[in-house]
Design an enzyme around this catalytic site. Structure first.
Site, mmCIF file in Angstrom:
data_model
loop_
_atom_site.group_PDB
_atom_site.id
_atom_site.type_symbol
_atom_site.label_atom_id
_atom_site.label_comp_id
_atom_site.label_asym_id
_atom_site.label_seq_id
_atom_site.Cartn_x
_atom_site.Cartn_y
_atom_site.Cartn_z
ATOM 1 N N ARG A 1 54.882 -5.863 -46.401
ATOM 2 C CA ARG A 1 54.172 -5.075 -45.892
ATOM 3 C C ARG A 1 53.126 -4.539 -46.875
ATOM 4 N NH1 ARG A 1 52.459 -3.188 -41.190
ATOM 5 N NH2 ARG A 1 51.991 -0.761 -40.509
ATOM 6 N N HIS B 1 39.641 -5.286 -42.589
ATOM 7 C CA HIS B 1 40.869 -6.083 -41.129
ATOM 8 C C HIS B 1 41.383 -4.630 -40.432
ATOM 9 C CE1 HIS B 1 42.419 -8.895 -39.154
ATOM 10 N NE2 HIS B 1 43.341 -8.225 -39.014
ATOM 11 N N ASP B 2 41.946 -3.857 -40.858
ATOM 12 C CA ASP B 2 42.027 -3.055 -39.688
ATOM 13 C C ASP B 2 40.986 -1.677 -39.481
ATOM 14 O OD1 ASP B 2 44.721 -3.293 -39.901
ATOM 15 O OD2 ASP B 2 45.322 -1.419 -40.965
ATOM 16 N N ASP C 1 36.495 -7.075 -44.191
ATOM 17 C CA ASP C 1 37.667 -8.262 -43.661
ATOM 18 C C ASP C 1 37.418 -9.608 -44.088
ATOM 19 O OD1 ASP C 1 39.797 -9.225 -42.155
ATOM 20 O OD2 ASP C 1 38.885 -8.915 -40.717
ATOM 21 N N SER D 1 42.845 -8.745 -33.858
ATOM 22 C CA SER D 1 43.413 -9.257 -34.732
ATOM 23 C C SER D 1 44.289 -10.975 -34.624
ATOM 24 C CB SER D 1 44.633 -8.612 -35.508
ATOM 25 O OG SER D 1 45.056 -9.474 -36.910
#
Lengths: 371, 371
Positions: free
Chosen positions: A218, A350-351, A317, A149
Site C-alpha cells: 500500500r 494519478h489520484d 501521473d 484508472s
C-alpha cells in the site's frame, strides 16, 4: 478472509457458469452495484462508472447508504455527473472483495473461500461481468461509460467487446495497455505480499494475516498514486513531533511524509483482501487492448465504436502517464471517434481525479452537458 | 557480515577518535581510496570524486586493479576526466562496506562488527572523512570536486565545511536537500529490510541473511534509478520465454522487466551489507544544506565558496529531479559562483550518468577542459 460490502449494495447474479477468458469458470457468482438518479422513458440517460483497483460501488451517498462515497463531490444532484439528468450505475469490479465475487468469496463447490483457486482474472472478464449487470437491469445502451484508472482499462475492453453499447466515453487516468514501469511497481507490490510469511500461499487468516506485506504494497501504491510536486509543498522536510514518533526504533518514522504513508497503509491493510489485491493487480499487467484483438494497441483503439470520447490525464501521473491518455484519444480519433485528450496541471498525480475536483469536475461536466 | 573491498584499495587512517556530527565517535577508523594519474609539481591538478550510495572507490581500472570500474568510460587517459592531465582521487564513502569504516566493520572496542552500534551517520561526516583523505595525501586544494547522486550531497557539504578547498565543482544528479518523494522511497526500502525477520535488528549472519528484504529494497531502488521512458523502449510488454519462468508460482515472473529487476536484485543483495545500506540511506534523508547552516537551502548554496560550477541533471530522473540540480546552480550563481545547470535529455533517469556517457562525457570534458 473477509469481504467488505457497503450498506445498501445491490446485487445481480452472473450467468452460471461464468466462463473466464484465461480458463476456468465461476459458478453462482454475483456483482455488486449501486445507482443514483432515474432512468428516463427513452432509456437513453444511463451512465456506467467503472472504478480503480480498490474502490467499492459506493461512489456517492444515495438512498441505500447516506455515507459519503469515494467520488462524493463528483456525483449527485447538480454535481458534475448530475443525477438530476443522468441515471448513474457504479459496479464493484469482478475479483474485488467489496460485494462482487472474488478470491475472498465462498466457492460454492467447496463451501470455503476461493483464495488461489479463483481462476485467473483478466480486465476482459471484469468488462463482461459489468455488461451482465447492465443486461440484468434492462439497459441496452449507455449514454456514457466512465472509467477511472484500472476502470479506464475495463472501459476500453467493454467498448471493444460490446461495440456500439455506449454513445460516449470518458477515460480518466487510464491506459490501453500496461507498460513496464507500472508492471514493475505492481510486481513489487505483489512480491511484498507474497514474501510475507503470513500470506502462506493465500491461506492466511485474520489472526495470521500478511499485514506487513500489505503495508509495504500500500505504501508503494500511495507513493506512485501521488506526486513529488504535491509532496514538496505538502510535507517538505517537516518532522514529526517527538510524541508522534514510534517507540525507540532507531530507523522509525521521523518525517511527516513517512507518517502520512503509515497512516494510509494502516487504514488499508485490513480493509482489502490480499488475494483479491494480487488478482486485480495482475489483471492490469496483462491488459493490452491490442493483444486482445491480435493487433497493435493503436489498431485496437481505432476499432472501438463510440461516438464521442474524452481522455483526461495529469502531468504529474507517473503510474498511468499522460502519454497513455493521449494514446487513447489519438487512437479513438484515428477510428473516427470525436475524441480529445485533456491534459490537466493537477499536482496530485494519478489520484488527482479523486481530489482535484476543481479541475476534473468542470471537465467532466462540460463533456456530459454537451452530450 | 562482510565487507567487499576491491583489490588494489589503498587506505588512510582517520583521526582517532573521529567525532560524528550527531554524536558518538569512531576509533581506529579508516577510509579506502584509489587514484589515477599524477599530481603535478604545483599540486593544482587534483580532482576528487564522491560516489553514490553503493559504488566503491574503484571508479576505473588502474595499476592496482585492472578490472573495469563503475565509471570506466568516463575516467582514464584521453577520457572525459583525462588522467593524462588530472590526478584523480575517488574515496569510498564513510559508512560503506567497501573498504571505508562502516557498520559492517569491526568495532575495536568489542572485536565484533559495529552493526547498529555504529553511531548515526550523516552526509556531513562523509564529507569530513573525505577531507581527511586529502589531508593525509598532502593535498591542500582541489581543481575540482565531482559528486554523483549521494556524492553530490557529500560534495556540497564538503564545500560548505571547507570553504575555498576546491576551485570548481561538478554536481551530477545530486541535491542540496532530500525532498519527501525520495525520503518516502528510501524509507520504504529501509522498511523492507527491517521487516525481513532475518534482519533481526541488525544481528544477521551469512546463513540467516535478510535476502528478501534486500531484494525488495534493491528492486525499488532500480525502479527509481531508471525511467519509464527508457523501459517502454527497452522492455515494452515482452514476456519471458517459458523456460526462463520460475517454477509453478502462479504469481511468478512473467514479463522481461520483472526478470531484469530480479537479476539486478540478485547481483546486489549479497554484495552490499544491509546495515550499511540502512545507515547510508538514512543519511541522505537527513541532508539539507540549509539546515546545516541554520538557514534556507538557497542561502546555504549562496554561501559556498567555489569559483566555477556545473550542475547536470536529466529530465527523466524521478529520485533527484532536475529542479534540484537547477536549485544548486541557481543558489551557487546567487552567491557569485560562475555556475550553470545543464539539462540532459537522457532517457535513463537517475542512473544516466553511469550509462549515457555519450551525453555526460562531453559535458564533463568541456567543463574540465575550460578550467
Amino acid at each position: 478472509m473477509t469481504e467488505f460490502i457497503p450498506a445498501g449494495s445491490r446485487f445481480v447474479d452472473l450467468p452460471s457458469p461464468f466462463a473466464m477468458k484465461r480458463g476456468g469458470a465461476l459458478h453462482g457468482a454475483r456483482m455488486a452495484y449501486e445507482t443514483w438518479g432515474e432512468l428516463n422513458a427513452d432509456g437513453d440517460n444511463a451512465i456506467l462508472i467503472l472504478t480503480g483497483l480498490s474502490p467499492d460501488a459506493h461512489a456517492a451517498s444515495n438512498a441505500g447508504n447516506p455515507e459519503p462515497g469515494w467520488w462524493e463531490a463528483m456525483l449527485g444532484p447538480g454535481k458534475p455527473i448530475d443525477t438530476d439528468r443522468w441515471f448513474v450505475l457504479c459496479v464493484n469490479t469482478l475479483g474485488s472483495c467489496k460485494g462482487s465475487t472474488g478470491p475472498a468469496s465462498i466457492d460454492p463447490a467447496t463451501g470455503t473461500p476461493y483464495r488461489l483457486r479463483f481462476p485467473d482474472l483478466s480486465v476482459e472478464d471484469c468488462a463482461v461481468a459489468a455488461a451482465h449487470v447492465l443486461r440484468s437491469l434492462g439497459l441496452e445502451r449507455l449514454a456514457c461509460v466512465i472509467g477511472n484508472s484500472m476502470g479506464g482499462m475495463v472501459a476500453l475492453s467493454f467498448l471493444q467487446q460490446f461495440p456500439g453499447i455506449a454513445h460516449a466515453h470518458i477515460n480518466i487516468s487510464g491506459a490501453a495497455r500496461a507498460l513496464p514501469f507500472s508492471i514493475a511497481i505492481r510486481s513489487l507490490q505483489r512480491e511484498a505480499i507474497r514474501l510475507d510469511p503470513n500470506w502462506n500461499n493465500g491461506e492466511y487468516s485474520d489472526e495470521a494475516y500478511p499485514e506487513a506485506g500489505m503495508r509495504m504494497a500500500r505504501k508503494l501504491g500511495v507513493i506512485t498514486y501521488r506526486s513529488a510536486l504535491e509532496w514538496d509543498g505538502r510535507f517538505g522536510r517537516v518532522r514529526l513531533d517527538s510524541d508522534r514518533r514510534i517507540g525507540e526504533d532507531p530507523f522509525g518514522l521521523e518525517f511527516e511524509v513517512e507518517s502520512y504513508l503509515e497512516g494510509h497503509a494502516r487504514r488499508f491493510v485490513r480493509r482489502f483482501d490480499p488475494n483479491c489485491y494480487l488478482y486485480l493487480s495482475r489483471s492490469m499487467d496483462w491488459f493490452d487492448l491490442g493483444e486482445s484483438c491480435h493487433g497493435t494497441c493503436e489498431a485496437g483503439l481505432a476499432k472501438l465504436r463510440v461516438n464521442r470520447a474524452l481522455a483526461i490525464g495529469v502531468h504529474t501521473d507517473i503510474l498511468f502517464p499522460l502519454q497513455q491518455q493521449q494514446e487513447i484519444a489519438d487512437g479513438l480519433l484515428a477510428g473516427g471517434t470525436d475524441a480529445r485528450c485533456l491534459q490537466l496541471p493537477s499536482p496530485q498525480g494519478h489520484d488527482a481525479f479523486l481530489v482535484d475536483i476543481a479541475r476534473f469536475g468542470p471537465a467532466v461536466r462540460d463533456f456530459l452537458d454537451a452530450l
